[in-house]
Motif scaffolding. Sequence first.
Motif, mmCIF file in Angstrom:
data_model
loop_
_atom_site.group_PDB
_atom_site.id
_atom_site.type_symbol
_atom_site.label_atom_id
_atom_site.label_comp_id
_atom_site.label_asym_id
_atom_site.label_seq_id
_atom_site.Cartn_x
_atom_site.Cartn_y
_atom_site.Cartn_z
ATOM 1 N N CYS A 252 37.906 28.210 -20.859
ATOM 2 C CA CYS A 252 38.553 29.204 -20.223
ATOM 3 C C CYS A 252 38.394 30.726 -20.452
ATOM 4 C CB CYS A 252 40.455 29.587 -20.488
ATOM 5 S SG CYS A 252 41.313 28.023 -19.784
ATOM 6 N N HIS A 253 37.564 31.286 -19.615
ATOM 7 C CA HIS A 253 36.812 32.392 -19.827
ATOM 8 C C HIS A 253 37.332 33.968 -19.709
ATOM 9 C CE1 HIS A 253 36.364 31.935 -15.726
ATOM 10 N NE2 HIS A 253 35.995 33.276 -15.408
ATOM 11 N N ARG A 254 38.284 33.473 -19.584
ATOM 12 C CA ARG A 254 38.896 35.331 -19.416
ATOM 13 C C ARG A 254 40.050 35.345 -19.294
ATOM 14 N NH1 ARG A 254 39.308 38.744 -13.622
ATOM 15 N NH2 ARG A 254 39.961 40.717 -14.752
ATOM 16 N N LEU A 255 40.657 36.555 -20.173
ATOM 17 C CA LEU A 255 42.148 36.122 -20.337
ATOM 18 C C LEU A 255 42.843 37.863 -20.206
ATOM 19 C CD1 LEU A 255 44.899 35.689 -21.748
ATOM 20 C CD2 LEU A 255 44.311 36.185 -23.379
ATOM 21 N N THR A 256 43.500 38.162 -19.341
ATOM 22 C CA THR A 256 44.151 39.835 -19.198
ATOM 23 C C THR A 256 45.349 39.717 -19.629
ATOM 24 O OG1 THR A 256 44.566 38.985 -17.143
ATOM 25 C CG2 THR A 256 42.709 40.052 -17.263
ATOM 26 N N THR A 257 46.218 40.963 -20.339
ATOM 27 C CA THR A 257 46.919 40.831 -21.049
ATOM 28 C C THR A 257 47.888 42.223 -20.564
ATOM 29 O OG1 THR A 257 45.758 41.717 -22.765
ATOM 30 C CG2 THR A 257 46.170 39.532 -23.013
ATOM 31 N N SER A 258 47.245 43.517 -19.403
ATOM 32 C CA SER A 258 47.433 44.329 -19.342
ATOM 33 C C SER A 258 48.851 44.674 -18.948
ATOM 34 C CB SER A 258 46.365 45.600 -18.334
ATOM 35 O OG SER A 258 45.266 45.317 -19.421
ATOM 36 N N PRO A 259 50.108 45.019 -18.416
ATOM 37 C CA PRO A 259 51.052 44.752 -17.477
ATOM 38 C C PRO A 259 50.511 44.892 -16.547
ATOM 39 C CG PRO A 259 51.632 46.269 -19.473
ATOM 40 C CD PRO A 259 50.312 46.367 -19.997
ATOM 41 N N GLY A 260 51.037 44.219 -15.377
ATOM 42 C CA GLY A 260 50.394 44.890 -13.807
ATOM 43 C C GLY A 260 49.287 42.866 -13.829
ATOM 44 N N LEU A 261 48.658 42.529 -14.952
ATOM 45 C CA LEU A 261 47.737 41.219 -14.524
ATOM 46 C C LEU A 261 47.745 40.567 -16.398
ATOM 47 C CD1 LEU A 261 46.101 39.985 -12.324
ATOM 48 C CD2 LEU A 261 44.093 41.386 -13.718
ATOM 49 N N GLN A 262 48.846 39.340 -16.170
ATOM 50 C CA GLN A 262 48.569 38.574 -17.410
ATOM 51 C C GLN A 262 48.469 37.315 -16.550
ATOM 52 O OE1 GLN A 262 52.495 39.967 -18.334
ATOM 53 N NE2 GLN A 262 51.747 40.807 -20.029
ATOM 54 N N VAL A 263 47.182 36.933 -16.834
ATOM 55 C CA VAL A 263 46.534 35.798 -16.201
ATOM 56 C C VAL A 263 45.510 34.818 -17.215
ATOM 57 C CG1 VAL A 263 47.233 36.430 -13.742
ATOM 58 C CG2 VAL A 263 44.692 36.486 -15.321
ATOM 59 N N LEU A 264 45.299 33.538 -17.085
ATOM 60 C CA LEU A 264 44.401 33.114 -17.987
ATOM 61 C C LEU A 264 43.973 31.811 -16.780
ATOM 62 C CD1 LEU A 264 42.598 31.890 -20.475
ATOM 63 C CD2 LEU A 264 44.389 30.184 -20.618
ATOM 64 N N GLN A 265 41.785 32.492 -17.127
ATOM 65 C CA GLN A 265 41.457 32.258 -16.088
ATOM 66 C C GLN A 265 40.887 31.105 -16.476
ATOM 67 O OE1 GLN A 265 39.811 34.845 -13.189
ATOM 68 N NE2 GLN A 265 37.888 33.955 -12.518
ATOM 69 N N CYS A 266 40.024 30.100 -15.719
ATOM 70 C CA CYS A 266 39.517 29.262 -16.371
ATOM 71 C C CYS A 266 38.408 28.252 -14.941
ATOM 72 C CB CYS A 266 40.332 27.724 -16.721
ATOM 73 S SG CYS A 266 41.602 28.293 -17.952
ATOM 74 N N GLY A 267 37.560 26.937 -15.268
ATOM 75 C CA GLY A 267 37.695 26.618 -13.724
ATOM 76 C C GLY A 267 35.805 26.587 -13.600
ATOM 77 N N ASP A 268 35.020 27.818 -14.542
ATOM 78 C CA ASP A 268 33.952 27.583 -14.368
ATOM 79 C C ASP A 268 33.131 27.089 -15.430
ATOM 80 O OD1 ASP A 268 31.290 29.195 -14.340
ATOM 81 O OD2 ASP A 268 31.315 30.932 -14.777
ATOM 82 N N PRO A 269 32.256 26.115 -15.152
ATOM 83 C CA PRO A 269 31.953 25.273 -16.651
ATOM 84 C C PRO A 269 30.324 26.458 -17.414
ATOM 85 C CG PRO A 269 31.904 23.805 -14.415
ATOM 86 C CD PRO A 269 32.405 25.072 -14.469
ATOM 87 N N THR A 270 29.852 27.264 -16.765
ATOM 88 C CA THR A 270 29.029 27.754 -17.239
ATOM 89 C C THR A 270 29.578 28.675 -18.250
ATOM 90 O OG1 THR A 270 29.387 29.792 -15.586
ATOM 91 C CG2 THR A 270 27.917 28.541 -15.247
ATOM 92 N N GLY A 271 31.005 29.117 -17.766
ATOM 93 C CA GLY A 271 31.784 30.117 -18.701
ATOM 94 C C GLY A 271 31.658 31.771 -18.899
ATOM 95 N N SER A 272 30.952 31.679 -17.740
ATOM 96 C CA SER A 272 30.436 33.384 -17.567
ATOM 97 C C SER A 272 31.086 33.983 -16.623
ATOM 98 C CB SER A 272 28.473 33.005 -17.215
ATOM 99 O OG SER A 272 29.451 33.012 -15.284
ATOM 100 N N GLY A 273 32.091 33.167 -15.313
ATOM 101 C CA GLY A 273 32.771 33.638 -14.806
ATOM 102 C C GLY A 273 31.861 33.743 -13.608
ATOM 103 N N SER A 274 31.151 33.256 -12.764
ATOM 104 C CA SER A 274 30.205 33.014 -12.350
ATOM 105 C C SER A 274 29.929 32.002 -11.204
ATOM 106 C CB SER A 274 28.969 33.938 -12.066
ATOM 107 O OG SER A 274 28.095 33.465 -13.430
ATOM 108 N N GLY A 275 29.846 30.691 -12.238
ATOM 109 C CA GLY A 275 29.872 29.400 -11.970
ATOM 110 C C GLY A 275 31.075 29.198 -10.852
ATOM 111 N N GLY A 276 30.276 27.796 -10.194
ATOM 112 C CA GLY A 276 31.216 27.255 -9.177
ATOM 113 C C GLY A 276 30.760 25.961 -8.590
ATOM 114 N N PRO A 277 31.768 24.970 -7.667
ATOM 115 C CA PRO A 277 31.302 23.213 -7.468
ATOM 116 C C PRO A 277 30.062 23.124 -6.948
ATOM 117 C CG PRO A 277 33.495 24.439 -6.362
ATOM 118 C CD PRO A 277 32.887 25.020 -6.901
ATOM 119 N N GLY A 278 29.241 24.204 -6.224
ATOM 120 C CA GLY A 278 28.464 24.594 -5.122
ATOM 121 C C GLY A 278 28.948 24.076 -4.303
ATOM 122 N N TYR A 279 30.094 24.218 -3.436
ATOM 123 C CA TYR A 279 30.999 24.431 -2.048
ATOM 124 C C TYR A 279 31.690 25.550 -2.405
ATOM 125 C CZ TYR A 279 34.752 21.262 -3.707
ATOM 126 O OH TYR A 279 35.525 20.624 -4.434
#
Length: 286
Positions: free
Chosen positions: A168-195
């Motif tokens: 899981c490559h991204r965590l945000t903790t600021s008021p207004g946006l508190q999420v844990l983001q995952c799903g990119d095998p590259t861990g860079s935030g730019s990867g996808g499944p090819g579709y």
Amino acid sequence: MATNQMRREAAKRKLASQQERRAEQAKRRKQIAVITSAVVVVVVVVGVVLLSTLGGSSSDTTSAAADTTAPAAAGTAPEQIPTEITPVPARPTALPASVSCEYPADGQAAKPAQAPPAADVSTQGTAGVTLQTNTGAIPMTLDRALAPCTVNSFVSLAQQGYFDDTSCHRLTTSPGLQVLQCGDPTGSGSGGPGYSFADETFPELTYGRGLLAMANAGPDTNGSQFFMIYGDAQLPADYTVFGSISPEGLQVVDEIARVGHDGSLDPSPGGGKPAQPVTIESATVS
């Protein structure tokens, strides 16, 4: 006794003093207006950048490549995490019993994956998926009636092992946006499944604690990246909600959030890698 000349001179001095004072007040008002305008512009720009890059982009790769073992920087842990769980939204108009989806090719897959079958995709019932992470299990319930094409893709990717051994490559903790983001095998935030596939959103969508949503890089650019909302999420209705996180799973995400992030994505798009590295060891469909 004051003469007329003296009174005229005194009146002139008083008028000059008043004019000087008014000019100084006008100058201060102008300065305050300029500063206020600048602050408003900065807030708006930050908000736009934050939202438009939530799905990740190639520009995120460098900033996201920081050492995942770095300790949490000061102020990166959330000050407060809401405890009230947000109900799963419902579509204002129900979908037919089945729909057709489209999953056009889109770039190179970050990890080998096949697009799911696109015809006669059910809109009935739910699917259970459990993310077994190095920090604990995160059970989730995916809602086909809410986002059938998204659920169809997510289940397919989980069954193919696409999410296994990914971070899981991204965590945000600021008021207004508190999420844990995952799903990119590259861990860079730019990867996808090819579709990619289209958004399944509607204007009434709102976001909050316990909801599961797709990250994107713009309209109809959904792929494999998703985010788990553990707190506040003041977002426009541009991100497909496709399920919810169990209370037990939220406790796991809460503990991750309390450790904070490394700040590697600040100031834009915000947040960073979790200071406590998070790995999805497996994703099991039930």
